[in-house]
Design an enzyme around this catalytic site. Structure first.
Site, mmCIF file in Angstrom:
data_model
loop_
_atom_site.group_PDB
_atom_site.id
_atom_site.type_symbol
_atom_site.label_atom_id
_atom_site.label_comp_id
_atom_site.label_asym_id
_atom_site.label_seq_id
_atom_site.Cartn_x
_atom_site.Cartn_y
_atom_site.Cartn_z
ATOM 1 C CD GLN A 63 -3.089 -0.772 0.150
ATOM 2 O OE1 GLN A 63 -3.282 0.361 -0.280
ATOM 3 N NE2 GLN A 63 -3.780 -1.824 -0.258
ATOM 4 C CB CYS A 101 -17.177 -11.143 2.232
ATOM 5 S SG CYS A 101 -18.897 -11.538 2.228
HETATM 6 N N1 PLP Z 1 -0.559 -6.747 1.086
HETATM 7 C C1 PLP Z 1 -1.365 -5.682 1.218
HETATM 8 C C2 PLP Z 1 -1.118 -4.716 2.343
HETATM 9 C C3 PLP Z 1 -2.407 -5.476 0.336
HETATM 10 O O1 PLP Z 1 -3.210 -4.419 0.486
HETATM 11 C C4 PLP Z 1 -2.620 -6.408 -0.715
HETATM 12 C C5 PLP Z 1 -3.754 -6.272 -1.645
HETATM 13 O O2 PLP Z 1 -4.854 -5.949 -1.256
HETATM 14 C C6 PLP Z 1 -1.728 -7.497 -0.820
HETATM 15 C C7 PLP Z 1 -0.714 -7.631 0.096
HETATM 16 C C8 PLP Z 1 -1.877 -8.502 -1.929
HETATM 17 O O3 PLP Z 1 -1.403 -7.954 -3.142
HETATM 18 P P1 PLP Z 1 -1.801 -8.596 -4.524
HETATM 19 O O4 PLP Z 1 -3.221 -8.233 -4.788
HETATM 20 O O5 PLP Z 1 -0.867 -7.965 -5.519
HETATM 21 O O6 PLP Z 1 -1.575 -10.067 -4.435
#
Ligand code: PLP
Length: 394
Positions: A178, A323
């Site tokens: 993020q 969910c």
């Molecule tokens: N880590 C965080 C903090 C995330 O917000 C997300 C996605 O929502 C992920 C990991 C997973 O990333 P990806 O969707 O590229 O697999």
């Protein structure tokens, strides 16, 4: 439509799409092929790697391209644990507010006999570096703490945590999915060994990301097969995705200061709005926060119902709950911040991007209080709160 769910995903930057198109069409070679078409793709890949390394201030060899944040997190955690186990170290440290891409691997490791310490967070979602130091043991093989939280936007003190890990000789991984493209991150200056990032969170394509592994902290490959990525990640490289990711990152970083100022103005509009709604709480830290994130809880209503109502008005937002298997659970992040279940279930996350406008923020500031009021007018829970039969909780 007003899209304020940019923490979930972002729209592909048209410039990134333009950069990708040649590799989705005539430049389709496999970078491992020795002929000209393949070598052209290999050249594009090498160029993208150098450029990304410049943007993050690391060496090109320290970047391993992956399929996204989830894979990068799994790679870092499982391979650090495997390396640790070989040295008799079977303890890891993390927090309760991590993304499931970190928490699920941690749970799997616990099933396999590793122990995991979950350090607490404050009511605003901040980790105290002292708690991390206290949690480190002689057999700790990894500390994994996110740079910025995906629900409440809190930015963690990763520089201090990294220093502590370095002092104790423990690997430090941070899930920066993020944060990359949204706050300044200098990998040369920061005491980080492993960092996960994902292109689709900064206007790059989905299914593309990277794992940074500091020179000297490189782990074994996790996806095994061919020798791509110097043996650190097998599988034919996603050349268009990688090229698009780097273009998107370049553009987000060039505009970073300007975007931050722009998003903070929307944030302020939202905070001002929240102040006008009775029994409403802004979750997360005000001072250490991603500029595009605002996260509220409203007493007496369901976040899901609010989401549906806003969606019917063309507003794409998100709730702070997951969910799973047909049942809606309160968010593990909000519970870790100390919110009670009822309050956690009445939450709304708005995450802005540079593509949003002040006019949209103003529309939200008009629409959200009215939607909350409408839902409260028919909510039996709110009525009981008003009658004093139930506490507001906020
Ligand atoms: N880590 C965080 C903090 C995330 O917000 C997300 C996605 O929502 C992920 C990991 C997973 O990333 P990806 O969707 O590229 O697999």
């Amino acid at each position: 439509m007003i899209y304020v769910d940019n923490a979930a995903t972002t729209r592909l930057d048209p410039a990134a799409l333009d950069a990708m198109l040649p590799y989705l069409s005539e430049g389709y070679g496999n970078p491992s092929s020795l002929h000209t078409l393949g070598q052209n793709a290999a050249g594009a890949l090498a160029q993208a790697r150098r450029h990304m390394a410049d943007l993050l201030n690391c060496a090109p060899e320290e970047l391993v391209f992956t399929s996204g944040g989830t894979e990068s997190d799994n790679h870092a955690i499982f391979e650090a644990a495997r390396a640790g186990a070989k040295a008799g170290k079977r303890h890891l440290v993390t927090t309760k507010i991590e993304h499931h891409a970190v928490l699920r691997p941690m749970e799997r490791l616990e099933e396999e006999g590793f122990t995991v310490t979950y350090v607490p967070v404050s009511a605003t979602g901040l980790v105290d570096p002292q708690d991390v130091e206290d949690a480190i043991q002689d057999d700790t093989c990894l500390v994994s703490i996110m740079t910025a939280n995906n629900e409440v936007g809190t930015i963690e003190p990763i520089a201090d945590i990294g220093e502590i890990c370095r002092d104790h000789g423990v690997l430090f991984h941070t899930d920066a999915v993020q944060a990359v493209g949204h706050c300044p991150l200098d990998l040369h200056a920061l005491p980080i060994d492993l960092l996960s990032l994902s292109a689709h969170k900064f206007n790059g394509p989905k299914g593309t990301g990277a794992l940074y592994m500091r020179d000297g902290a490189a782990l074994d490959g996790h996806i095994l097969g061919g020798g791509q990525e110097r043996g650190k990640r097998a599988g034919t490289e996603n050349v268009p995705g990688i090229v698009g990711m780097v273009k998107a990152l370049e553009r987000r970083l060039i505009a970073l200061d300007e975007t931050t100022t722009q998003l903070q103005a929307y944030q302020k509009t939202m905070y001002d709005m929240a102040a006008t709604i009775p029994h409403c709480k802004v979750n997360g830290d005000f001072d250490h926060r991603l500029p595009g994130n605002v996260h509220f809880s409203f007493a007496g209503i369901s976040g899901e119902a609010l989401l549906v109502l806003l969606d019917s008005q063309g507003i794409c937002a998100s709730v702070g709950s997951a969910c799973e298997a047909g049942s809606v659970d309160p968010s593990h992040v909000l519970l870790a911040l100390g919110l009670d279940t009822r309050t956690a279930m009445g939450s709304l996350r708005l995450t802005f991007s540079h593509e949003n406008t002040q006019a949209e923020a103003d529309t939200l500031a008009y629409a959200v209080p009215r939607a909350v009021e409408k839902l409260r007018s028919t909510s039996p829970v709110w009525r009981q709160m008003e009658e004093g039969a139930l506490p507001y909780g906020i």
